[in-house]
Enzyme design. Structure first.
Site, mmCIF file in Angstrom:
data_model
loop_
_atom_site.group_PDB
_atom_site.id
_atom_site.type_symbol
_atom_site.label_atom_id
_atom_site.label_comp_id
_atom_site.label_asym_id
_atom_site.label_seq_id
_atom_site.Cartn_x
_atom_site.Cartn_y
_atom_site.Cartn_z
ATOM 1 N N GLU A 193 0.829 -1.143 -0.040
ATOM 2 C CA GLU A 193 0.060 -0.093 0.042
ATOM 3 C C GLU A 193 0.950 1.292 -0.051
ATOM 4 O O GLU A 193 1.749 1.323 0.630
ATOM 5 C CB GLU A 193 -1.161 -0.101 1.342
ATOM 6 C CG GLU A 193 -1.763 1.348 1.431
ATOM 7 C CD GLU A 193 -2.574 1.098 2.783
ATOM 8 O OE1 GLU A 193 -3.386 1.767 2.913
ATOM 9 O OE2 GLU A 193 -2.462 0.368 3.776
ATOM 10 N N LYS A 222 -9.352 2.492 -2.243
ATOM 11 C CA LYS A 222 -9.624 1.998 -1.033
ATOM 12 C C LYS A 222 -10.885 2.494 -0.463
ATOM 13 O O LYS A 222 -11.170 3.766 -0.430
ATOM 14 C CB LYS A 222 -8.299 2.443 0.016
ATOM 15 C CG LYS A 222 -8.464 1.658 1.355
ATOM 16 C CD LYS A 222 -7.191 2.084 2.171
ATOM 17 C CE LYS A 222 -7.139 1.395 3.513
ATOM 18 N NZ LYS A 222 -5.771 1.997 4.286
ATOM 19 N N CYS A 273 -5.659 -3.236 2.290
ATOM 20 C CA CYS A 273 -5.431 -3.054 3.676
ATOM 21 C C CYS A 273 -6.550 -3.123 4.603
ATOM 22 O O CYS A 273 -7.376 -4.017 4.684
ATOM 23 C CB CYS A 273 -4.619 -1.950 4.163
ATOM 24 S SG CYS A 273 -3.795 -2.135 5.845
#
Length: 567
Positions: free
Chosen positions: A42, A115, A152
């Site tokens: 990330e 994300k 994540c």
């Protein structure tokens, strides 16, 4: 069989040139090993976490330029799909940026995902800068294998406790063969087990294999342990990368399982992991190494009191940077015991560390004379005690300024919690190594250091002497505080609570309940909680500390200074 290169690298925030070069070298390595996909972590292109650098237009311009460099390089290996994390601009309403995952092939972006879940708890504040991505799945087919992507936090809400959105649901509906999750997941005690449990359960729930790629390295207070892994419903945790170091591995994927590239089974990962003291040792060492390197320090300096805190800090600094790069200074006063000097000498001899001596007795006398002359009152009590600590802190800063060494502070979490430290004295420094260790953990880690070395690094006299600040005649820590084995249970219960591992929380809670059963215990608990509250101002001005636990002082515990606290 699909061959996937797992790239677990150590990135520096804002070093676009260095980060891009490392990514490109690894892309080449992946191509040479016949990987079809290379997966990075990330925000790998800019480093995690950039903070308010994201508000700097030049930072974003450099991010765009670095991406173009990666795109151009990808043309050298046109069959390789490279998965990276970077920042992308958002042109609609809301925050101006996305935390993005890009899949690149032959100079083109072939898949782009933003994300969805942006954490704002603990150490995280991503919603400050990023806009959540759309609630849709992103997939890409490579060699007949349908890949789904997440970033994540997207994978941490499968049970729906923290967000109304569950990206796993949309991915599951898209029916990928494999999920690729890129991460910047900092480590703390119990985090590895938490990751394994969370993603093993989600993998089984959705019947989806998953590759979890994490970064490694220290960044300010945070340490990323790597420990990237692969999990499938049939295998459970099938593979785990190294911890606390860079790693590169090409895994095969076929029929829902992870294999070696020759089709053989992967060696079973170690389910036990590291002991808590060994985890703590490695976390602190990597944190110091990267902090010093990134900030441009070759040497460190610290005061050696002959006590356990400075002894452990010196030992860890030597392991991180080498004895030749650690300078210790002993600064005896009128109240220093014989052992404060002799134990420092023995410790530094054991570690081959240079020990310098700078007595402070004459300086204290001069201050006392000046104080009485100016204020018509004798210098005594707490004022005199704190003066000694501040003189020592000044001497250490003199050395740091003169010779360019990073000053390490030596306070532990127990002392920092209750303010048993002197502002502008023993709190001076650029980094604290043991500030997230309770005093009982300082002793445990010191013993572990000796065990690992197979010899007495930290002298037994240091381990066995009663703790003392040595700022007044016959002074002991227990003059002002409960015994540390009792104090630490109160502090763990109050500061971390349910963030503690289950057994620790149960033990701390039971101890507090015993205290509350008596009037004296209730008063003790109230006094300690009051000390924690009153000393927030000291913690706000203290140097950063390397985070070891789920809730460390600093940005992990944000409390007001001027507030009414109820005990």
């Amino acid at each position: 069989m699909l061959n996937i290169a797992l790239a677990q690298l150590n990135y520096t925030v804002g070093d676009f040139t260095g980060n891009a070069a490392a990514i490109i070298r690894t892309m080449q390595n992946a191509a040479e090993k016949n990987a079809d996909v290379a997966v990075f972590s990330e925000l790998c292109l800019c480093g995690y976490y950039p903070g308010d650098l994201l508000e700097d237009s030049s930072f974003l311009d450099r991010a765009d330029a670095a991406l173009q460099t990666i795109l151009q390089a990808s043309r050298e290996w046109p069959a390789l799909v490279t998965v990276i994390g970077t920042v992308r601009k958002h042109d609609w309403q809301g925050k101006p940026l996305h935390n993005a995952l890009l899949a690149i092939r032959d100079g083109e972006i072939v898949a782009e995902y933003y994300k969805q879940l942006l954490p704002t708890y603990g150490i995280f504040d991503e919603r400050r800068h990023f806009e959540p991505g759309a609630e849709v799945a992103c997939t890409l087919t490579v060699k007949g294998c349908k890949l789904g992507f997440m970033v994540c936090e997207d994978g941490w809400n499968d049970e729906g406790h923290d967000y109304s959105v569950n990206p796993f649901s949309a991915l599951s509906a898209a029916s990928p063969d494999l999920i690729i999750s890129i991460n910047a997941s900092p480590s703390d005690i119990g985090k590895r087990q938490q990751r394994h449990a969370m993603f093993s359960k989600a993998s089984a729930h959705h019947q989806l294999p998953l590759l979890y790629v994490n970064q490694v390295g220290g960044q300010d207070q945070l340490v990323f342990d790597g420990a990237s892994f692969a999990v499938s419903p049939a295998q459970g945790i099938a593979y785990e990368a190294a911890r606390f170091t860079e790693d590169f591995q090409v895994l095969g994927f076929e029929d829902g399982q992870f294999l070696q590239t020759n089709g053989a089974a992967l060696p079973a990962p170690d389910s036990a992991g590291l002991s808590v003291p060994e985890f703590t040792r490695r976390q602190i060492i990597l944190g110091l190494q990267d902090y010093a390197r990134r900030c441009g320090f070759r040497q460190v300096v610290l005061g050696s009191s002959g006590g356990i805190d400075s002894a452990l800090t010196i030992a860890l600094a030597v392991e991180a940077l080498g004895a030749e790069n650690v300078i210790a200074i002993t600064m005896p006063s009128a109240y220093s015991s014989t052992g404060s000097v002799s134990d420092s000498v023995k410790l530094c001899d054991n570690l081959q560390v240079k020990l310098l001596t700078h007595p402070i007795l004459d300086l204290v006398r001069q201050y006392a004379h000046g104080f009485e002359a100016a204020f018509s009152a004798p210098l005594k009590g707490l004022t005199q005690e704190n003066l000694q600590a501040r003189i020592r802190g000044t001497i250490l800063m003199e050395y740091s300024n003169a010779f360019g060494a990073l000053l390490l502070t030596t306070g532990n979490k127990s002392e920092i919690s209750v303010g048993y430290c002197t502002l502008y004295g023993d709190t001076n420094g650029g980094l604290g190594l043991i500030g997230d260790l309770y005093k009982t953990e300082v002793y445990a880690l010191s013993q572990h250091v000796n065990q690992q070395a197979g010899r007495e690094i930290i002298p037994q006299d240091v381990l066995s002497k009663p703790p003392s600040a040595e700022l007044a005649p016959d002074q002991l820590d227990t003059d002002s505080l409960p015994p540390y084995d009792e104090l630490d249970e109160m502090l763990k219960w109050h500061i971390e609570g349910k963030r503690l591992p289950a057994q620790e929380f149960a033990r701390a809670s039971a101890f507090v309940e015993q205290l509350r059963a008596t009037e004296a215990g209730t008063k003790t608990l109230s006094r300690i909680l009051g000390m924690v509250a009153r000393n927030e101002y000291k913690r706000r001005q203290a140097p950063p500390i390397i985070r070891v636990r789920a809730r460390a002082f600093g940005n992990g515990r944000q409390m007001p200074i001027a507030a009414h606290y109820s005990n």
